[in-house]
Design an enzyme around this catalytic site. Sequence first.
Site, PDB file in Angstrom:
ATOM      1  N   ASP A  44       2.630   4.878  10.844  1.00 52.04           N
ATOM      2  CA  ASP A  44       3.827   4.881  10.011  1.00 52.04           C
ATOM      3  C   ASP A  44       4.119   6.289   9.506  1.00 52.04           C
ATOM      4  OD1 ASP A  44       5.665   2.985   8.086  1.00 52.04           O
ATOM      5  OD2 ASP A  44       4.945   4.755   7.009  1.00 52.04           O
ATOM      6  N   TYR A  49       8.246  12.772   5.302  1.00 50.85           N
ATOM      7  CA  TYR A  49       6.848  13.228   5.269  1.00 50.85           C
ATOM      8  C   TYR A  49       6.669  14.594   5.945  1.00 50.85           C
ATOM      9  CZ  TYR A  49       5.940   8.192   4.439  1.00 50.85           C
ATOM     10  OH  TYR A  49       5.945   6.897   3.978  1.00 50.85           O
ATOM     11  N   LYS A  78      11.422   6.705   9.324  1.00 51.30           N
ATOM     12  CA  LYS A  78      12.426   6.289   8.332  1.00 51.30           C
ATOM     13  C   LYS A  78      13.450   7.378   8.089  1.00 51.30           C
ATOM     14  CE  LYS A  78       8.437   4.254   6.038  1.00 51.30           C
ATOM     15  NZ  LYS A  78       7.397   5.273   6.170  1.00 51.30           N
ATOM     16  N   HIS A 110      15.001   4.617   4.466  1.00 51.45           N
ATOM     17  CA  HIS A 110      13.841   4.816   3.584  1.00 51.45           C
ATOM     18  C   HIS A 110      14.088   4.321   2.156  1.00 51.45           C
ATOM     19  CE1 HIS A 110      10.099   7.605   3.192  1.00 51.45           C
ATOM     20  NE2 HIS A 110       9.971   6.520   2.472  1.00 51.45           N
ATOM     21  N   ASN A 151      12.283  -0.284   0.495  1.00 58.22           N
ATOM     22  CA  ASN A 151      12.592  -0.205  -0.939  1.00 58.22           C
ATOM     23  C   ASN A 151      13.893  -0.929  -1.300  1.00 58.22           C
ATOM     24  OD1 ASN A 151      10.359   1.554  -1.925  1.00 58.22           O
ATOM     25  ND2 ASN A 151      11.240   2.982  -0.430  1.00 58.22           N
ATOM     26  N   SER A 204       1.523   1.369   0.032  1.00 60.13           N
ATOM     27  CA  SER A 204       0.531   1.486  -1.058  1.00 60.13           C
ATOM     28  C   SER A 204      -0.213   0.160  -1.249  1.00 60.13           C
ATOM     29  CB  SER A 204       1.188   1.903  -2.374  1.00 60.13           C
ATOM     30  OG  SER A 204       1.632   3.229  -2.270  1.00 60.13           O
ATOM     31  N   LEU A 206      -3.152  -0.567  -1.485  1.00 61.39           N
ATOM     32  CA  LEU A 206      -4.321  -0.541  -2.378  1.00 61.39           C
ATOM     33  C   LEU A 206      -3.933  -0.130  -3.796  1.00 61.39           C
ATOM     34  CD1 LEU A 206      -6.745   1.203   0.146  1.00 61.39           C
ATOM     35  CD2 LEU A 206      -6.558  -1.240  -0.347  1.00 61.39           C
ATOM     36  N   SER A 250      -5.215   6.693   5.193  1.00 62.12           N
ATOM     37  CA  SER A 250      -6.476   7.354   4.879  1.00 62.12           C
ATOM     38  C   SER A 250      -6.688   8.489   5.855  1.00 62.12           C
ATOM     39  CB  SER A 250      -7.663   6.391   4.947  1.00 62.12           C
ATOM     40  OG  SER A 250      -8.823   7.113   4.583  1.00 62.12           O
TER      41      SER A 250
HETATM   42  P1  A2P Z   1      -8.057   8.947   1.553  1.00 61.50           P
HETATM   43  O1  A2P Z   1      -7.073   9.503   2.540  1.00 61.50           O
HETATM   44  O2  A2P Z   1      -8.906  10.013   0.928  1.00 61.50           O
HETATM   45  O3  A2P Z   1      -8.870   7.799   2.107  1.00 61.50           O
HETATM   46  P2  A2P Z   1      -1.281   4.943   0.418  1.00 61.50           P
HETATM   47  O4  A2P Z   1      -1.022   4.316  -0.919  1.00 61.50           O
HETATM   48  O5  A2P Z   1      -0.240   5.955   0.827  1.00 61.50           O
HETATM   49  O6  A2P Z   1      -1.589   3.935   1.480  1.00 61.50           O
HETATM   50  O7  A2P Z   1      -2.597   5.819   0.221  1.00 61.50           O
HETATM   51  C1  A2P Z   1      -3.846   5.177   0.053  1.00 61.50           C
HETATM   52  C2  A2P Z   1      -4.732   6.043  -0.821  1.00 61.50           C
HETATM   53  O8  A2P Z   1      -5.965   5.368  -1.057  1.00 61.50           O
HETATM   54  C3  A2P Z   1      -5.068   7.386  -0.225  1.00 61.50           C
HETATM   55  O9  A2P Z   1      -5.135   8.300  -1.266  1.00 61.50           O
HETATM   56  C4  A2P Z   1      -6.444   7.181   0.417  1.00 61.50           C
HETATM   57  O10 A2P Z   1      -7.194   8.365   0.299  1.00 61.50           O
HETATM   58  C5  A2P Z   1      -7.035   6.069  -0.433  1.00 61.50           C
HETATM   59  N1  A2P Z   1      -7.777   5.086   0.358  1.00 61.50           N
HETATM   60  C6  A2P Z   1      -7.515   4.678   1.631  1.00 61.50           C
HETATM   61  N2  A2P Z   1      -8.374   3.732   2.014  1.00 61.50           N
HETATM   62  C7  A2P Z   1      -9.201   3.505   0.964  1.00 61.50           C
HETATM   63  C8  A2P Z   1     -10.309   2.636   0.745  1.00 61.50           C
HETATM   64  N3  A2P Z   1     -10.738   1.826   1.713  1.00 61.50           N
HETATM   65  N4  A2P Z   1     -10.924   2.681  -0.459  1.00 61.50           N
HETATM   66  C9  A2P Z   1     -10.495   3.508  -1.420  1.00 61.50           C
HETATM   67  N5  A2P Z   1      -9.457   4.367  -1.287  1.00 61.50           N
HETATM   68  C10 A2P Z   1      -8.808   4.363  -0.107  1.00 61.50           C
END
Ligand code: A2P
Length: 292
Positions: A44, A49, A78, A110, A151, A204, A206, A250
């Site tokens: 994506d 970006y 996007k 976007h 969005n 996002s 997570l 990540s």
């Molecule tokens: P990192 O690249 O150091 O892993 P987004 O909200 O754009 O999807 O970004 C996800 C964010 O969470 C990034 O900052 C990423 O940092 C971090 N992240 C990705 N995978 C995990 C994971 N399994 N556990 C904790 N943090 C994560």
Amino acid sequence: MKFSYLNSGHEMPMLGLGTYKITEKEEMFKVFKYALECGYRAFDTAQMYGNEEIIGETLEELLPKFNLKRADVFITSKLMTDQHGDKAAAAIDETLRKLRTDYIDLFLIHWPYVDGLERSDLKNGEIRASSWKFLEKACIAGKIKSIGVSNYTIKHLDEMLKDGSPYKARIRPAIDQVEFHPYLYQKEMLDYCDENGMTLEGYSPLGSPKSKDILEEEVIKNLAKKYSKQPAQIVLRWEIQHDVIVIPKSANPERIKANIEVFDFSLSPAEMESINALNKNKHYASDPVDIA
Ligand code: A2P
């Protein structure tokens, strides 16, 4: 990997790699190489970006090394907020050129706002509707396989879908990509997409990249213990079981690998409910509700 069947007739992997903030060629190459090894087939990006060009170069170099063809990967990009309206057609061609491909699998508007206008300006509606016409044209011309939005709130989608709307779309969006995680469980939007034959995609997934509070929730930690998984894997699994496509970003090898290892267990209905209950309607990114 599980797939989502989009209303465009195309399949999309339920999990892909987000690439926001990866802007160095060397890092992109390492990240994509590892992600492809781990089984990622969806990526994506966005004009905003600033990394479409290095993704194009990276895929051109890497796909043959993995014995993969262009058709084996799914690329999303996007339209940037300063490329709305008449500029959209050229902006789509520019994305094709940068990504070194003759089609984009999924291309989204976007944001529902237009650069230079107040968010409350009603002209936003008129201009984003004209952008949509350019996406439809590019789709009919075969430059894009599936078109969608990002969005968009229910109000923005109604404008495209409801009979009698001056901005009614000829091709209905396949996807709405919105912020989605346990603190922002968008149940109403999920139901809306379901009723209107659209697929929800969550960015996002997570929560905030900075504060990891969702991953610290007792409910999540207990489920992680029960399934011998990591908290992030529990959260991604919860989203996938809601039929939400996820694109965790990540750049870290361990997390890239962990994030895709979510297809070998499942949460019970009661466990799904316990995560649903964490909802706080909390946006980490900008809330589009005030966009006219
Ligand atoms: P990192 O690249 O150091 O892993 P987004 O909200 O754009 O999807 O970004 C996800 C964010 O969470 C990034 O900052 C990423 O940092 C971090 N992240 C990705 N995978 C995990 C994971 N399994 N556990 C904790 N943090 C994560």
